[in-house]
Motif scaffolding. Sequence first.
Motif, PDB file in Angstrom:
ATOM      1  N   HIS A 113       0.834  -1.206   0.000  1.00  0.00           N
ATOM      2  CA  HIS A 113       0.000   0.000   0.000  1.00  0.00           C
ATOM      3  C   HIS A 113       0.869   1.258   0.000  1.00  0.00           C
ATOM      4  CE1 HIS A 113      -3.198   2.806   0.978  1.00  0.00           C
ATOM      5  NE2 HIS A 113      -2.523   3.194   2.046  1.00  0.00           N
ATOM      6  N   LEU A 114       1.901   1.273   0.827  1.00  0.00           N
ATOM      7  CA  LEU A 114       2.787   2.436   0.878  1.00  0.00           C
ATOM      8  C   LEU A 114       3.559   2.593  -0.433  1.00  0.00           C
ATOM      9  CD1 LEU A 114       4.202   2.125   4.512  1.00  0.00           C
ATOM     10  CD2 LEU A 114       2.471   3.728   3.679  1.00  0.00           C
ATOM     11  N   ALA A 115       3.913   1.485  -1.050  1.00  0.00           N
ATOM     12  CA  ALA A 115       4.645   1.554  -2.316  1.00  0.00           C
ATOM     13  C   ALA A 115       3.809   2.212  -3.405  1.00  0.00           C
ATOM     14  CB  ALA A 115       5.067   0.153  -2.754  1.00  0.00           C
ATOM     15  N   GLY A 116       2.487   2.171  -3.261  1.00  0.00           N
ATOM     16  CA  GLY A 116       1.613   2.826  -4.231  1.00  0.00           C
ATOM     17  C   GLY A 116       1.566   4.335  -4.098  1.00  0.00           C
ATOM     18  N   CYS A 117       2.094   4.867  -2.993  1.00  0.00           N
ATOM     19  CA  CYS A 117       2.261   6.318  -2.776  1.00  0.00           C
ATOM     20  C   CYS A 117       0.951   7.087  -2.624  1.00  0.00           C
ATOM     21  CB  CYS A 117       3.087   6.948  -3.903  1.00  0.00           C
ATOM     22  SG  CYS A 117       4.746   6.263  -4.071  1.00  0.00           S
ATOM     23  N   ALA A 118      -0.159   6.403  -2.390  1.00  0.00           N
ATOM     24  CA  ALA A 118      -1.423   7.122  -2.209  1.00  0.00           C
ATOM     25  C   ALA A 118      -1.375   8.024  -0.983  1.00  0.00           C
ATOM     26  CB  ALA A 118      -2.578   6.127  -2.093  1.00  0.00           C
ATOM     27  N   VAL A 210       7.694  20.167  11.501  1.00  0.00           N
ATOM     28  CA  VAL A 210       6.561  19.244  11.585  1.00  0.00           C
ATOM     29  C   VAL A 210       5.238  20.005  11.496  1.00  0.00           C
ATOM     30  CG1 VAL A 210       5.361  17.612  13.094  1.00  0.00           C
ATOM     31  CG2 VAL A 210       7.847  17.502  12.872  1.00  0.00           C
ATOM     32  N   SER A 211       5.160  21.130  12.170  1.00  0.00           N
ATOM     33  CA  SER A 211       3.920  21.909  12.184  1.00  0.00           C
ATOM     34  C   SER A 211       3.564  22.444  10.805  1.00  0.00           C
ATOM     35  CB  SER A 211       4.038  23.072  13.177  1.00  0.00           C
ATOM     36  OG  SER A 211       4.170  22.593  14.497  1.00  0.00           O
ATOM     37  N   THR A 212       4.567  22.925  10.064  1.00  0.00           N
ATOM     38  CA  THR A 212       4.275  23.478   8.738  1.00  0.00           C
ATOM     39  C   THR A 212       3.898  22.384   7.741  1.00  0.00           C
ATOM     40  OG1 THR A 212       6.626  23.413   8.133  1.00  0.00           O
ATOM     41  CG2 THR A 212       5.776  25.476   9.050  1.00  0.00           C
ATOM     42  N   ARG A 213       4.317  21.151   8.004  1.00  0.00           N
ATOM     43  CA  ARG A 213       3.977  20.047   7.106  1.00  0.00           C
ATOM     44  C   ARG A 213       2.627  19.424   7.436  1.00  0.00           C
ATOM     45  NH1 ARG A 213       6.803  19.568   2.542  1.00  0.00           N
ATOM     46  NH2 ARG A 213       6.347  17.342   2.489  1.00  0.00           N
ATOM     47  N   TYR A 214       2.099  19.703   8.614  1.00  0.00           N
ATOM     48  CA  TYR A 214       0.873  19.052   9.074  1.00  0.00           C
ATOM     49  C   TYR A 214      -0.271  19.264   8.083  1.00  0.00           C
ATOM     50  CZ  TYR A 214      -3.127  17.935  12.073  1.00  0.00           C
ATOM     51  OH  TYR A 214      -4.292  17.406  12.587  1.00  0.00           O
ATOM     52  N   GLU A 215      -0.767  18.167   7.530  1.00  0.00           N
ATOM     53  CA  GLU A 215      -1.862  18.146   6.559  1.00  0.00           C
ATOM     54  C   GLU A 215      -1.551  18.936   5.288  1.00  0.00           C
ATOM     55  OE1 GLU A 215      -5.373  19.349   8.741  1.00  0.00           O
ATOM     56  OE2 GLU A 215      -5.735  17.276   9.403  1.00  0.00           O
ATOM     57  N   GLN A 216      -0.278  19.266   5.078  1.00  0.00           N
ATOM     58  CA  GLN A 216       0.133  19.994   3.879  1.00  0.00           C
ATOM     59  C   GLN A 216       1.088  19.178   3.008  1.00  0.00           C
ATOM     60  OE1 GLN A 216      -1.214  23.033   3.125  1.00  0.00           O
ATOM     61  NE2 GLN A 216      -2.437  22.682   4.973  1.00  0.00           N
ATOM     62  N   GLY A 217       1.893  18.347   3.627  1.00  0.00           N
ATOM     63  CA  GLY A 217       2.864  17.546   2.889  1.00  0.00           C
ATOM     64  C   GLY A 217       3.308  16.375   3.737  1.00  0.00           C
ATOM     65  N   SER A 218       3.704  15.305   3.093  1.00  0.00           N
ATOM     66  CA  SER A 218       4.047  14.076   3.806  1.00  0.00           C
ATOM     67  C   SER A 218       5.457  14.130   4.385  1.00  0.00           C
ATOM     68  CB  SER A 218       3.936  12.874   2.867  1.00  0.00           C
ATOM     69  OG  SER A 218       2.600  12.667   2.459  1.00  0.00           O
ATOM     70  N   MET A 219       5.616  13.429   5.504  1.00  0.00           N
ATOM     71  CA  MET A 219       6.921  13.226   6.114  1.00  0.00           C
ATOM     72  C   MET A 219       7.094  11.737   6.374  1.00  0.00           C
ATOM     73  SD  MET A 219       7.002  16.347   8.914  1.00  0.00           S
ATOM     74  CE  MET A 219       8.779  16.318   9.094  1.00  0.00           C
ATOM     75  N   MET A 220       8.324  11.279   6.235  1.00  0.00           N
ATOM     76  CA  MET A 220       8.668   9.907   6.599  1.00  0.00           C
ATOM     77  C   MET A 220       9.821   9.988   7.587  1.00  0.00           C
ATOM     78  SD  MET A 220       9.699   6.685   4.149  1.00  0.00           S
ATOM     79  CE  MET A 220       8.141   6.858   3.277  1.00  0.00           C
ATOM     80  N   ILE A 221       9.629   9.403   8.752  1.00  0.00           N
ATOM     81  CA  ILE A 221      10.612   9.523   9.826  1.00  0.00           C
ATOM     82  C   ILE A 221      11.033   8.137  10.287  1.00  0.00           C
ATOM     83  CG2 ILE A 221      10.941  10.254  12.226  1.00  0.00           C
ATOM     84  CD1 ILE A 221       9.226  12.661  11.662  1.00  0.00           C
ATOM     85  N   THR A 222      12.336   7.948  10.444  1.00  0.00           N
ATOM     86  CA  THR A 222      12.832   6.718  11.058  1.00  0.00           C
ATOM     87  C   THR A 222      13.425   7.068  12.412  1.00  0.00           C
ATOM     88  OG1 THR A 222      15.155   6.728  10.319  1.00  0.00           O
ATOM     89  CG2 THR A 222      13.498   5.982   8.730  1.00  0.00           C
ATOM     90  N   SER A 223      13.220   6.182  13.378  1.00  0.00           N
ATOM     91  CA  SER A 223      13.740   6.443  14.723  1.00  0.00           C
ATOM     92  C   SER A 223      14.013   5.127  15.438  1.00  0.00           C
ATOM     93  CB  SER A 223      12.748   7.276  15.536  1.00  0.00           C
ATOM     94  OG  SER A 223      13.231   7.476  16.863  1.00  0.00           O
ATOM     95  N   ASN A 224      15.096   5.108  16.195  1.00  0.00           N
ATOM     96  CA  ASN A 224      15.406   3.951  17.029  1.00  0.00           C
ATOM     97  C   ASN A 224      14.718   4.039  18.382  1.00  0.00           C
ATOM     98  OD1 ASN A 224      17.111   6.165  17.761  1.00  0.00           O
ATOM     99  ND2 ASN A 224      18.403   4.767  18.933  1.00  0.00           N
TER     100      ASN A 224
END
Length: 289
Positions: A113-118, A210-224
């Motif tokens: 599903h994520l690979a489809g980029c929807a 994060v705030s400026t991206r909220y509902e405006q553009g996607s973010m992908m975050i990795t974290s340990n």
Amino acid sequence: MSPVITRGADLPADAGHVAGRSSSELVSHIAYLARVLKTPIIGRIWAELATQAREEHWSHEEYLAAVLARQVADREANGTQIRLAGAHFPQVKTLEEFNVDHQPSLRRDVLAHLAGCAYIGRADNVVLLGPPGVGKTHLALGLGLKAVQAGHAVLFDTAIGWITRLRDAHTEGRLAAELKRLRRYRLLIIDEVGYIPFDSAAANLFFQLVSTRYEQGSMMITSNMPFGRWGEVFGDDIAAAAMIDRLVHHAEVITLAGDSYRTRARRELLARDPAAATRTTPPATGPTD
């Protein structure tokens, strides 16, 4: 009254008339039209396809569709290469290279599903959590590549790299302009959140991103770090909670588990060849963290 049609200054008076022209005149005329339209592929392949069309008895519509399809394919390929260079991936990793069998916690249907980029069209986020070495960065790079191939502008950097970018913009008095500029990217990938704690100024800059991206553009975050420990990363439990709230409101959160690929590869090597413990071995070829 009939509409008045004006002719472009650079277009010859007889540009639309091709009947009766000699073969050499038509070749020159097509080359001219391809230059005007800025379609170099058409200028290079129309004759080859015309020969094929005659031999295979294509209709005019089939020939035109074939010519245009070649031009579009070339333009899309060039666009992909431009977007790939602009994404600043440290290396190219594909989802197809990722061994899902080593990650039973990762559902194949979610990955597909994520690979489809929807999610990018909805400005949703993706958060990849898990200990070092389980493939978070590989997945982020693979999904980022899928986004590039789907026509989306992507920008990748580590958390420290993003903070450096934002801190420099803030110091130079152009933070607002930089945050606005980043809106052109449909997906921002922020790798390795949590490896190094942020000071209060860095945490504030990250929160603004994060705030400026909220509902405006996607973010992908990795974290340990699991969300419960993000207060340690940002130095403030309340600020961390507010940030997490914005990130996960519209997000797919994936928690990866298991051994590090590097640790597993080393263990498997020693099982096959105990003497390898005393030798220098090449790095594992599994996914990056």
